[in-house]
Design a protein around this motif. Structure first.
Motif, PDB file in Angstrom:
ATOM      1  N   LEU A 285      -7.185   1.808  -6.624  1.00  0.00           N
ATOM      2  CA  LEU A 285      -6.766   3.207  -6.664  1.00  0.00           C
ATOM      3  C   LEU A 285      -7.851   4.043  -6.012  1.00  0.00           C
ATOM      4  CD1 LEU A 285      -5.706   1.831  -9.600  1.00  0.00           C
ATOM      5  CD2 LEU A 285      -4.619   4.065  -9.714  1.00  0.00           C
ATOM      6  N   GLN A 286      -7.496   4.726  -4.925  1.00  0.00           N
ATOM      7  CA  GLN A 286      -8.451   5.506  -4.154  1.00  0.00           C
ATOM      8  C   GLN A 286      -7.954   6.940  -3.993  1.00  0.00           C
ATOM      9  OE1 GLN A 286      -8.707   3.343  -0.468  1.00  0.00           O
ATOM     10  NE2 GLN A 286      -9.753   1.588  -1.380  1.00  0.00           N
ATOM     11  N   ARG A 287      -8.763   7.887  -4.445  1.00  0.00           N
ATOM     12  CA  ARG A 287      -8.483   9.323  -4.319  1.00  0.00           C
ATOM     13  C   ARG A 287      -7.115   9.676  -4.924  1.00  0.00           C
ATOM     14  NH1 ARG A 287     -10.214   7.300   0.298  1.00  0.00           N
ATOM     15  NH2 ARG A 287      -8.116   7.344   1.169  1.00  0.00           N
TER      16      ARG A 287
ATOM     17  N   ARG B 228      -2.243  -1.320  -3.740  1.00  0.00           N
ATOM     18  CA  ARG B 228      -3.198  -0.257  -3.463  1.00  0.00           C
ATOM     19  C   ARG B 228      -2.490   1.085  -3.427  1.00  0.00           C
ATOM     20  NH1 ARG B 228      -6.151  -0.833   2.081  1.00  0.00           N
ATOM     21  NH2 ARG B 228      -6.581  -2.871   1.135  1.00  0.00           N
ATOM     22  N   LEU B 229      -3.027   2.052  -4.164  1.00  0.00           N
ATOM     23  CA  LEU B 229      -2.520   3.422  -4.174  1.00  0.00           C
ATOM     24  C   LEU B 229      -3.603   4.331  -3.627  1.00  0.00           C
ATOM     25  CD1 LEU B 229      -0.840   3.492  -7.721  1.00  0.00           C
ATOM     26  CD2 LEU B 229       0.213   2.934  -5.533  1.00  0.00           C
TER      27      LEU B 229
ATOM     28  N   ILE C 260       0.858  -1.186   0.000  1.00  0.00           N
ATOM     29  CA  ILE C 260       0.000   0.000   0.000  1.00  0.00           C
ATOM     30  C   ILE C 260       0.894   1.236   0.000  1.00  0.00           C
ATOM     31  CG2 ILE C 260      -1.828   1.247   1.194  1.00  0.00           C
ATOM     32  CD1 ILE C 260      -2.595  -1.378   2.539  1.00  0.00           C
ATOM     33  N   LEU C 261       0.661   2.126  -0.942  1.00  0.00           N
ATOM     34  CA  LEU C 261       1.380   3.393  -1.014  1.00  0.00           C
ATOM     35  C   LEU C 261       0.367   4.514  -0.860  1.00  0.00           C
ATOM     36  CD1 LEU C 261       3.799   2.691  -4.004  1.00  0.00           C
ATOM     37  CD2 LEU C 261       4.277   2.516  -1.563  1.00  0.00           C
ATOM     38  N   CYS C 262       0.547   5.331   0.175  1.00  0.00           N
ATOM     39  CA  CYS C 262      -0.376   6.423   0.470  1.00  0.00           C
ATOM     40  C   CYS C 262       0.383   7.748   0.448  1.00  0.00           C
ATOM     41  CB  CYS C 262      -1.040   6.194   1.829  1.00  0.00           C
ATOM     42  SG  CYS C 262      -2.225   7.460   2.301  1.00  0.00           S
ATOM     43  N   ASP C 263      -0.053   8.656  -0.419  1.00  0.00           N
ATOM     44  CA  ASP C 263       0.556   9.984  -0.514  1.00  0.00           C
ATOM     45  C   ASP C 263       2.083   9.881  -0.588  1.00  0.00           C
ATOM     46  OD1 ASP C 263       0.726  12.739  -0.623  1.00  0.00           O
ATOM     47  OD2 ASP C 263       0.654  12.997   1.546  1.00  0.00           O
ATOM     48  N   HIS C 264       2.573   9.056  -1.493  1.00  0.00           N
ATOM     49  CA  HIS C 264       4.010   8.780  -1.541  1.00  0.00           C
ATOM     50  C   HIS C 264       4.784   9.954  -2.148  1.00  0.00           C
ATOM     51  CE1 HIS C 264       4.649   8.214  -5.864  1.00  0.00           C
ATOM     52  NE2 HIS C 264       3.452   7.639  -5.913  1.00  0.00           N
ATOM     53  N   ARG C 265       6.064  10.024  -1.800  1.00  0.00           N
ATOM     54  CA  ARG C 265       7.009  11.004  -2.348  1.00  0.00           C
ATOM     55  C   ARG C 265       8.102  10.299  -3.145  1.00  0.00           C
ATOM     56  NH1 ARG C 265       3.405  13.034   1.581  1.00  0.00           N
ATOM     57  NH2 ARG C 265       3.824  15.214   2.050  1.00  0.00           N
TER      58      ARG C 265
END
Length: 484
Positions: free
Chosen positions: A352-354, A324-325, A300-305
């Motif tokens: 893919l969410q938001r 999941r992104l 899961i990658l959330c708001d990645h940089r």
């Protein structure tokens, strides 16, 4: 005389059992009471019965004050307490010290608010069997009497009325590292069976003590995480679920890069689920995780940089089943040549969410890597129009598709893709306002009639029953049609 023939007599109302009556149901207590009654009858037949009357009154008075539950063992009381609803456990712990101690042994999960309660040892003496501990709120020095509670999906903090915008959890509000390490050492010694731990601003020393003393630790969530801190969890050989949060916009900021991901990969090789939120990194970090963590099934990658090119390292995760992104402002601006992307042969779900899907090259590369996926889920993704969605046509093994809040996608764009998926079995379309019932073609309605499951509500005015009149949807045996 009133007519009463045939009427059954009313049953007396069942009187709720009192606490002593419940205890007397135990065989041990029945035996004790019977023995006392027998002794009383024996004394009544003796000549000195009258002389002992006063003594018996005193004994009876003392007996009425005896705690009958003291005759029960701790193990038996624990079995009784464990069958009570959770709503009664707090009141039971207030009866006496013994009950409070026994109720504490039944508590396995705690969200700590006062760090001194841990350092002083009272937490572990009060709850000796903890397996799930959340220390985030206790590590943040925030005003508890404040009427302002700021809540994020990851954490909640109390703030003063004169707070500074942009940094709700400044460095000064976090406990000193030495104090956090001291508390973690105490927790590790007192909870050797710890399975889940959530904390913020942990150091390498504190995490090392947890890794060494808690061999059964399986789930870990680290807020305000840094590269050096991850070196401390390399001894967590049985860690399976890990959530790393580097930066939360407006709350705190820390750097988690390829260095920390490499430490993680070389130490925690039994990871099954990994979530990276607000983390930096690149191709090297994702590659190290894929090469070392062979059991990884969910990423899961959330708001990645992440730096450009990280996506081509996904092919090293050979056993990945779910990708999941979430809340990603970009996917990968420079994914690299197509021949270097590779694929994920075991991937089953792409979610893919938001996310912002505005770059054609990154979206096309994502679908190329996930060409064997079986389930696709798009939720509130900005920029997902007909052209972007057309790249998904190369994923020909899709069986389940869910679209929610994709307002730019039209009926033509949807039809052009799903008609090429020969294995599609389930379709869910919700709140996609540019998909119209009136634009459903005979070919699309024919596809609907053979689906195993169809959930169709593209807008609030959708009337699928009239738009698909005569197609037989919902009439054939074994077919499921749902309106939501």
């Amino acid at each position: 005389m009133p007519y009463t023939q045939g009427l059954k007599p009313k049953k007396p109302l069942n009187k709720p059992s009192s606490c002593p009556e419940l205890w007397f149901k135990e065989k041990v207590l029945k035996h004790v009471v019977f023995k006392m009654q027998l002794d009383s009858l024996t004394r009544a037949q003796s000549p000195d019965h009258k002389a002992s009357t006063e003594l018996e009154k005193k004994v009876a008075l003392n007996f009425s004050r005896i705690d009958l539950t003291s005759l029960l063992s701790d193990e038996l009381l624990l079995r009784i307490f464990s069958n009570l609803p959770d709503s009664q456990r707090k009141s039971n712990s207030l009866v006496c010290k013994r009950w409070m101690f026994l109720q504490g042994r039944l508590v396995h999960s705690v969200k700590l608010l006062d760090w001194d309660f841990l350092v002083s040892g009272r937490l572990l003496s009060r709850f000796p069997n903890l397996t799930d501990v959340d220390l985030v709120a206790a590590c943040i020095d925030s005003p508890r009497n404040s009427g302002i509670l700021l809540t994020h999906k990851l954490l909640s903090v109390h703030i003063d009325a004169d707070f500074l915008p942009g940094r709700f959890v400044p460095e000064d509000n976090l406990l000193p590292p030495a104090l956090i390490d001291r508390g973690l050492r105490a927790l590790a010694r007192g909870c050797p069976n710890l399975r889940k731990l959530v904390l913020i601003a942990a150091t390498e020393s504190g995490l090392s003590s947890v890794a060494e003393e808690c061999p059964t630790l399986q789930e870990l969530e680290l807020h305000h995480c840094t590269d050096l801190a991850l070196h401390g969890i390399s001894a967590c050989k049985n860690l399976q679920i890990l959530k790393l949060i580097g930066t939360v916009d407006g709350f705190y900021s820390s750097v988690l890069s390829d260095i920390g991901l490499t430490f993680l990969a070389n130490g925690c090789k039994r990871l099954v689920k990994l979530e990276l939120s607000g983390c930096e990194g690149s191709y090297d970090g994702i590659k190290a995780i894929g090469q070392c963590c062979h059991m990884l099934e969910e990423l899961i990658l959330c708001d990645h940089r992440m730096d450009g090119g990280w996506m081509s390292a996904l092919s090293f995760c050979e056993n990945l089943k779910t990708l999941r992104l979430q809340s990603c402002k970009r996917i990968d601006p420079t994914p690299g040549p197509v021949e270097h992307l590779g694929s994920l042969p075991t991937l089953e779900r792409l979610q893919l969410q938001r996310c912002q899907l505005r770059d054609q090259q990154s979206v096309k590369s994502l679908f190329l890597i996930c060409d064997t996926v079986r389930e696709m889920d798009f939720q509130d993704c900005w920029g997902l129009d007909n052209e972007m969605f057309s790249f998904a046509s190369q994923c020909r093994r899709v069986k389940f598709l869910s679209l929610e809040g994709c307002s730019l996608l039209t009926t033509d764009g949807l039809e052009s893709v799903i008609l090429s998926w020969k294995e599609l079995q389930s379709l869910r379309v919700v709140s996609c306002n540019n998909i119209k019932d009136s634009e459903v073609t005979p070919a699309l309605s024919s596809l609907f009639s053979v689906l195993k499951e169809l959930k169709w509500r593209p807008d609030s005015r959708s009337l699928i029953s009239s738009g698909l009149a005569g197609t037989g949807v919902g009439k054939k045996g074994g077919k499921i049609f749902k309106r939501i």
